[in-house]
Design an enzyme around this catalytic site. Structure first.
Site, PDB file in Angstrom:
ATOM      1  N   SER A  71       0.829  -1.212   0.000  1.00 10.01           N
ATOM      2  CA  SER A  71       0.000   0.000   0.000  1.00 10.01           C
ATOM      3  C   SER A  71       0.859   1.256   0.000  1.00 10.01           C
ATOM      4  O   SER A  71       2.012   1.234   0.415  1.00 10.01           O
ATOM      5  CB  SER A  71      -0.867   0.056   1.254  1.00 10.01           C
ATOM      6  OG  SER A  71      -1.622  -1.108   1.380  1.00 10.01           O
TER       7      SER A  71
HETATM    8  N1  SAH Z   1       0.292  -5.139   4.064  1.00  7.57           N
HETATM    9  C1  SAH Z   1       1.081  -5.632   2.968  1.00  7.57           C
HETATM   10  C2  SAH Z   1       0.424  -5.565   1.627  1.00  7.57           C
HETATM   11  C3  SAH Z   1      -0.741  -6.301   1.504  1.00  7.57           C
HETATM   12  S1  SAH Z   1      -1.258  -6.865  -0.067  1.00  7.57           S
HETATM   13  C4  SAH Z   1       2.366  -4.908   2.833  1.00  7.57           C
HETATM   14  O1  SAH Z   1       2.641  -4.005   3.632  1.00  7.57           O
HETATM   15  O2  SAH Z   1       3.108  -5.235   1.929  1.00  7.57           O
HETATM   16  C5  SAH Z   1      -2.437  -7.971   0.632  1.00  7.57           C
HETATM   17  C6  SAH Z   1      -1.845  -9.206   1.220  1.00  7.57           C
HETATM   18  O3  SAH Z   1      -2.918  -9.945   1.778  1.00  7.57           O
HETATM   19  C7  SAH Z   1      -1.207 -10.087   0.153  1.00  7.57           C
HETATM   20  O4  SAH Z   1       0.068 -10.487   0.569  1.00  7.57           O
HETATM   21  C8  SAH Z   1      -2.157 -11.277   0.086  1.00  7.57           C
HETATM   22  O5  SAH Z   1      -1.532 -12.498  -0.244  1.00  7.57           O
HETATM   23  C9  SAH Z   1      -2.718 -11.308   1.492  1.00  7.57           C
HETATM   24  N2  SAH Z   1      -3.979 -12.028   1.625  1.00  7.57           N
HETATM   25  C10 SAH Z   1      -5.067 -11.994   0.803  1.00  7.57           C
HETATM   26  N3  SAH Z   1      -6.031 -12.804   1.274  1.00  7.57           N
HETATM   27  C11 SAH Z   1      -5.547 -13.348   2.430  1.00  7.57           C
HETATM   28  C12 SAH Z   1      -6.076 -14.269   3.384  1.00  7.57           C
HETATM   29  N4  SAH Z   1      -7.282 -14.812   3.263  1.00  7.57           N
HETATM   30  N5  SAH Z   1      -5.295 -14.603   4.431  1.00  7.57           N
HETATM   31  C13 SAH Z   1      -4.051 -14.077   4.598  1.00  7.57           C
HETATM   32  N6  SAH Z   1      -3.506 -13.212   3.727  1.00  7.57           N
HETATM   33  C14 SAH Z   1      -4.248 -12.848   2.657  1.00  7.57           C
END
Ligand code: SAH
Length: 222
Positions: A71
């Site tokens: 983000s």
């Molecule tokens: N906060 C992160 C970016 C998030 S992108 C950062 O600082 O880089 C969203 C993340 O959520 C991705 O890595 C994706 O794989 C994860 N995600 C999506 N669905 C999920 C779920 N059901 N359980 C755990 N992680 C999940």
């Protein structure tokens, strides 16, 4: 707050650009000094591919592979600020570790983080970077975060960085009384939402429109 010890050479080069980013976030309305300080200290360039490191201190979202994105710093700061609310937090659940950058910011302003990620290689990389910058108050789980991490709940706060169509019931269940959940909600039009638990009541507050990758089901190993 803990001190981050960078390997020689890292950190110094981007010090000025990080300060500028911090100033910019202040201008955009981020007021929590602990959060601003965490942004100032954290080497965001370590959380993205080297080819993108020159863009790491722009206030913009960046790709981290596997169709996921880190983000923009404003959103990371805003979500952290909302999560903190008035007071210090002991146990925090994070869903969607991704690159680990949000985890790193949060780790500097709360006691302990329980961080769940569904894509194994992302989790492994995040672990390595957090270790490199000496952040030690995070434990990781490779799993579907729709189900939280019941073993360590209830949590004082829960931060979700991927968007479900609606708030997963299991996350509400693992929120402590008085606890705060910050989560983007919606499919096409998403709203950053703050849910506060008061006994069996959950107060939902819409904060601002956002764009996140979807919260998906199931954990994958590659
Ligand atoms: N906060 C992160 C970016 C998030 S992108 C950062 O600082 O880089 C969203 C993340 O959520 C991705 O890595 C994706 O794989 C994860 N995600 C999506 N669905 C999920 C779920 N059901 N359980 C755990 N992680 C999940």
């Amino acid at each position: 707050m803990r001190d981050l010890h960078y390997k020689t050479g890292i950190g110094m080069t981007s010090q000025r650009t990080r300060e500028r980013l911090m100033e910019r976030l202040f201008e955009e309305g981020i007021r929590n000094l602990h959060v601003l300080e965490a942004i100032r200290r954290t080497p965001r360039h370590l959380f993205v591919d080297e080819a993108l490191s020159h863009r790491a201190y722009e206030d913009t979202a960046l790709p981290i592979g596997h169709n996921q994105t880190l983000s923009q710093p404003y959103i990371v700061a805003r979500m952290t600020e909302l999560l903190l609310g008035g007071g210090p937090l002991d146990k925090v659940l994070e869903v969607g570790t991704g690159s680990g950058y949000q985890t790193a910011i949060l780790a500097q302003v709360v006691e302990r983080i329980f961080s769940v990620e569904r894509i194994y290689p992302l989790q492994e990389r995040a672990k390595a970077v957090l270790k490199e910058i000496d952040i030690r108050n995070v434990v990781f789980r490779h799993a579907d975060g729709n189900w939280g991490w019941p073993a360590y709940g209830p949590y004082d706060a829960i931060l979700v960085t991927a968007a479900p169509p609606e708030v997963p019931a299991e996350l509400l269940r693992q929120l402590a009384d008085g606890g705060r959940l910050v989560i983007p909600v919606g499919a096409r039009d998403q709203v950053l939402t703050l849910v506060t638990r008061e006994g069996d009541d959950f107060i939902h507050q819409a904060v601002e429109p956002v764009r996140f990758v979807p919260l998906l089901a199931g954990a994958i190993s590659s």
